[in-house]
Design an enzyme around this catalytic site. Sequence first.
Site: not given
Length: 369
Positions: A45, A333, A336
């Site tokens: 991600s 977040d 991340h």
Amino acid sequence: MGCKLPMDGHDLVLCLLLVILSMQVLQVPVVASLRPPAMYVFGDSTLDVGNNNYLPGKNVARANRSHYGIDFPGIPTGRFSNGYNTADYVAKSMGFVSSPPPYLSLLASPSSSLLVLTALTTGVSYASGDAGILDSAVQYFKTTKANMVSTLGSRAVNAMLSRSIFLIGVGSNDMFVFAVTQQAQNRSAAEQQSDVAAFYAGLVSNYSATVTELYKLGARKFAIINVGLVGCVPRVRVLDPAGACADGMNQLAAGFDGALKSLLAGLAPKLPGMVYSLADSFGLTQATFAHPEASGYTNIAGACCGGGRMDAEADCLPESTLCANRGHYLFWDWVHPSQRAAMLSAKAFYDGPPQFTSPISFKQLAHKI
Ligand SMILES: *[C@@H]1O[C@H](CO)[C@@H](O)[C@H](O)[C@H]1NC(C)=O
Ligand SMILES: *[C@@H]1O[C@H](CO)[C@@H](O)[C@H](O)[C@H]1NC(C)=O
Ligand SMILES: *[C@@H]1O[C@H](CO)[C@@H](O)[C@H](O)[C@H]1NC(C)=O
């Protein structure tokens, strides 16, 4: 090779492009080559630019909602960031506009030549949130290459692949999954030690297989990002009453990073023509944590978008409130990095202090002939 009319617009574009590409391959000077011909991205991600938007299922990690993308382009793109991510900034530093587009968006396109066209001119991203080591990305690249070869021929394709960048950043999810599984079990210290050894051996073996397979498919230039301080992401920190990092998880990552470094050093001499730059995300984050203000951060522990204590007890959702200044947060977040953190990482890996890349920098890798 010529382009015979009549042709529809798209075929004509493709045909002209192929003429230009074959001239490049035949060393006919077209324009000075300022950047690598293409970039192919493999990872999780931190590098995903939207592949997960196209994956079916309810349990897929997604960043297709507000407030993701609030700073670029203003709407969610599938990047797990408020803006650009590390793949984008690595690509930008090498002369691309941004990360190459997600493979699954190209497959979903009604134009069947879009995948080949993109693969030949800028590259493709196979990165996918939640990915562990290996997964299916190499198979997707294999399919892509087969399409490229049937369009341009294997000699030309291998020539351009050998000068292209293969960016890989993966392993954090493997660490998280392993740590959670270990916690759920009641293992003795000796058992834990052998579990960790087996875990590393499996990861390293799969990592080795991935790099070797990409090499066989024509990859020569590898830009590899190691596993960062997984024990310091807000979601892990918030589990500690004082918000401290989980040292055990960081040690797990450090052990893997050491094994990865040895793996690459051992692999390169066996694969003629292979060159690589290993970026030390772990070391860079440690250095940043030691002097956050030097990088302009006021908050390195919590999330900018989330909820609960440290804004790290909930995912970033449309109803979440945001921190006042996104550029002051290392984490966007609960897992991340923020756009700014991604930018600073890419900058360090491209041509920053030499201790953050070995044996060469991403810049040297990009320019190596
Ligand atoms: C994100 O993707 C999922 C799955 O395709 C979809 O159900 C959901 O509506 C999407 N969210 C937004 C805000 O587009
Ligand atoms: C874990 O194992 C130890 C020794 O084998 C035992 O004393 C302890 O009660 C176990 N704990 C749990 C939560 O099962
Ligand atoms: C390594 O790859 C094999 C085959 O794809 C897979 O079954 C296994 O789970 C992987 N191991 C690790 C540690 O990722």
